[in-house]
Design an enzyme around this catalytic site. Structure first.
Site, PDB file in Angstrom:
ATOM      1  N   ARG A 184       0.551  -0.972  -0.064  1.00  8.02           N
ATOM      2  CA  ARG A 184       0.031   0.084   0.483  1.00  8.02           C
ATOM      3  C   ARG A 184       1.087   1.116   0.170  1.00  8.02           C
ATOM      4  O   ARG A 184       2.505   1.140  -0.008  1.00  8.02           O
ATOM      5  CB  ARG A 184      -0.681   0.437   1.096  1.00  8.02           C
ATOM      6  CG  ARG A 184      -2.092  -1.156   1.465  1.00  8.02           C
ATOM      7  CD  ARG A 184      -3.091  -1.310   2.654  1.00  8.02           C
ATOM      8  NE  ARG A 184      -3.919  -2.525   2.678  1.00  8.02           N
ATOM      9  CZ  ARG A 184      -3.626  -3.317   3.189  1.00  8.02           C
ATOM     10  NH1 ARG A 184      -2.129  -3.240   3.889  1.00  8.02           N
ATOM     11  NH2 ARG A 184      -4.383  -4.231   3.211  1.00  8.02           N
TER      12      ARG A 184
ATOM     13  N   LYS B 112      -1.311  -2.787   7.994  1.00  5.86           N
ATOM     14  CA  LYS B 112      -3.036  -1.941   8.815  1.00  5.86           C
ATOM     15  C   LYS B 112      -2.879  -2.650  10.228  1.00  5.86           C
ATOM     16  O   LYS B 112      -3.123  -3.657  10.609  1.00  5.86           O
ATOM     17  CB  LYS B 112      -4.152  -2.170   7.824  1.00  5.86           C
ATOM     18  CG  LYS B 112      -4.203  -0.953   6.306  1.00  5.86           C
ATOM     19  CD  LYS B 112      -5.948  -1.325   6.782  1.00  5.86           C
ATOM     20  CE  LYS B 112      -6.257  -0.429   5.650  1.00  5.86           C
ATOM     21  NZ  LYS B 112      -7.514  -0.734   4.232  1.00  5.86           N
TER      22      LYS B 112
ATOM     23  N   HIS C 283      -2.387   2.659  -6.212  1.00  7.47           N
ATOM     24  CA  HIS C 283      -3.234   1.301  -5.384  1.00  7.47           C
ATOM     25  C   HIS C 283      -3.335   0.847  -6.919  1.00  7.47           C
ATOM     26  O   HIS C 283      -3.500  -0.380  -6.967  1.00  7.47           O
ATOM     27  CB  HIS C 283      -4.921   1.724  -5.173  1.00  7.47           C
ATOM     28  CG  HIS C 283      -4.875   0.993  -4.013  1.00  7.47           C
ATOM     29  ND1 HIS C 283      -4.364   0.920  -3.417  1.00  7.47           N
ATOM     30  CD2 HIS C 283      -5.770   0.284  -4.154  1.00  7.47           C
ATOM     31  CE1 HIS C 283      -5.112   0.010  -2.091  1.00  7.47           C
ATOM     32  NE2 HIS C 283      -5.689  -0.588  -3.000  1.00  7.47           N
TER      33      HIS C 283
ATOM     34  N   ARG D 219      -0.603  -2.274  -7.402  1.00 10.51           N
ATOM     35  CA  ARG D 219      -1.490  -3.156  -6.031  1.00 10.51           C
ATOM     36  C   ARG D 219      -2.165  -3.408  -7.368  1.00 10.51           C
ATOM     37  O   ARG D 219      -2.089  -5.242  -6.725  1.00 10.51           O
ATOM     38  CB  ARG D 219      -1.822  -2.482  -4.874  1.00 10.51           C
ATOM     39  CG  ARG D 219      -2.078  -3.053  -3.923  1.00 10.51           C
ATOM     40  CD  ARG D 219      -2.702  -2.358  -2.535  1.00 10.51           C
ATOM     41  NE  ARG D 219      -3.753  -3.376  -1.596  1.00 10.51           N
ATOM     42  CZ  ARG D 219      -2.919  -3.780  -0.454  1.00 10.51           C
ATOM     43  NH1 ARG D 219      -1.889  -4.039  -0.894  1.00 10.51           N
ATOM     44  NH2 ARG D 219      -3.837  -4.705  -0.161  1.00 10.51           N
TER      45      ARG D 219
ATOM     46  N   HIS E 133      -4.528  -8.990   3.636  1.00 12.71           N
ATOM     47  CA  HIS E 133      -5.663  -8.840   4.186  1.00 12.71           C
ATOM     48  C   HIS E 133      -5.906  -9.453   4.541  1.00 12.71           C
ATOM     49  O   HIS E 133      -5.390 -10.199   5.139  1.00 12.71           O
ATOM     50  CB  HIS E 133      -6.236  -9.398   2.406  1.00 12.71           C
ATOM     51  CG  HIS E 133      -6.369  -8.469   1.028  1.00 12.71           C
ATOM     52  ND1 HIS E 133      -7.211  -8.445   0.358  1.00 12.71           N
ATOM     53  CD2 HIS E 133      -6.500  -6.704   1.337  1.00 12.71           C
ATOM     54  CE1 HIS E 133      -6.521  -7.993  -1.053  1.00 12.71           C
ATOM     55  NE2 HIS E 133      -6.640  -6.707   0.180  1.00 12.71           N
TER      56      HIS E 133
ATOM     57  N   TYR F  53      -9.846 -10.411  -7.282  1.00  6.42           N
ATOM     58  CA  TYR F  53      -9.530  -9.859  -8.371  1.00  6.42           C
ATOM     59  C   TYR F  53      -9.481 -11.236  -8.893  1.00  6.42           C
ATOM     60  O   TYR F  53      -8.972 -11.337 -10.627  1.00  6.42           O
ATOM     61  CB  TYR F  53      -7.927 -10.354  -7.710  1.00  6.42           C
ATOM     62  CG  TYR F  53      -7.332  -8.698  -7.510  1.00  6.42           C
ATOM     63  CD1 TYR F  53      -7.202  -8.367  -7.990  1.00  6.42           C
ATOM     64  CD2 TYR F  53      -7.424  -8.943  -5.325  1.00  6.42           C
ATOM     65  CE1 TYR F  53      -6.563  -6.732  -6.650  1.00  6.42           C
ATOM     66  CE2 TYR F  53      -7.497  -7.566  -4.858  1.00  6.42           C
ATOM     67  CZ  TYR F  53      -6.882  -6.323  -5.732  1.00  6.42           C
ATOM     68  OH  TYR F  53      -6.132  -5.359  -5.173  1.00  6.42           O
TER      69      TYR F  53
END
Length: 292
Positions: free
Chosen positions: A144, A168, A238, A241, A264, A273
């Site tokens: 990210r 995150k 992004h 990514r 994730h 995806y």
């Protein structure tokens, strides 16, 4: 509100980007309450008032996805007020989010990425190699934007060919370095040492003034160089990514492995995806099958 943002920063460990978005959203909600209902404290709003704000956003043609982000902000805020005893009932329990149509992630074809790294010339300077390193990192690891900016030189292990990323919720993950990225990093670090011989910054990617890269500069770098090989409107960090994940899936990578590489928390976020790959399979089928 100040206590709420301290809670998000130090306990929930939200990213600076999310905190900025939440401050904006909560500020605009507070403005709406003051102007429309003469309320100075959002804690006084009930579910009908909150719904009226959501309706006003939709009537002003705001996309459902953007509205849902604002609703997520309010959910966090009123949960916090309930937890701290400021309110006795959570008004958000009676608020339903509008349905948002799922958009397929934009990505660049493999041939375009090959063209970017093999045919575009980057200046043989500190800034030229830094820009190339930014692109190689985003496409080569799928990290990210916030993770890229937070990288330090200590995160790289050339012996193990890995890089440590802080994602995150302050979760660490280890990502592999491909040969091209490894060579790019080594050359960039040599230029960085020559550029700042007396005071080399700890941040991996820096400006000419030794400051860590900031989001707008990364956006400019990505937009400029990808604009040399594509006319796509989705030229942002992004998108690289998304390109990383789509190319892995197209080349047979396991979905669970892609989930771990992207950081994730659930497989549901990664499954988007597969839709891009299904569209590609349909196109091949329609082109190749006699009955298509």
């Amino acid at each position: 509100m100040d206590l709420f943002f301290k809670y998000l920063t130090y306990e929930k460990r939200y990213s600076p980007h999310t905190l900025t978005s939440y401050r904006t959203d909560l500020g605009r909600f507070a403005e709406y309450l003051a102007q429309t209902y003469q309320l100075s404290d959002p804690a006084e709003a009930d579910h009908t008032i909150i719904r009226s704000w959501i309706v006003s956003l939709l009537q002003n043609k705001m996309e459902a996805r953007s509205v849902n982000r604002k609703i997520a902000c309010l959910r966090s805020y009123y949960k916090f007020l309930l937890k701290t005893g400021v309110i006795s009932q959570n008004p958000m329990l009676k608020v339903t989010a509008p349905k948002a149509g799922k958009k397929l992630p934009a990505f660049l074809p493999q041939e375009t990425m090959q063209q970017l790294f093999e045919q575009i010339e980057f200046a043989d300077t500190f800034e030229g190699w830094r820009d190339k390193t930014v692109l190689e990192l985003l496409y080569g690891t799928g990290m990210r934007l916030s993770e890229l900016i937070g990288l330090t030189e200590n995160a790289i292990d050339f012996h193990k060919k890995t890089i440590k990323v802080l994602g995150k919720g302050q979760k660490e993950r280890i990502l592999p370095l491909n040969a091209s990225l490894e060579n790019c990093l080594e050359t960039y670090l040599k230029h960085k040492t020559l550029e700042f011989p007396d005071n080399k910054p700890a941040a991996l990617l820096v400006t000419a003034k030794t400051q860590p890269l900031y989001p707008k500069l990364v956006y400019r770098i990505v937009k400029h160089y990808t604009g040399l090989v594509t006319t796509s409107q989705h030229r942002n960090p992004h998108m690289l990514r998304h390109t990383f994940a789509t190319h892995l899936l197209d080349n047979g990578a396991d979905l669970n492995a892609i989930k771990e590489l992207l950081g994730h928390s659930s497989l549901a976020a990664t499954q988007v995806y597969t839709h891009n790959s299904i569209e590609k399979l349909k196109a091949i089928f329609e082109k190749a099958h006699p009955k298509a």
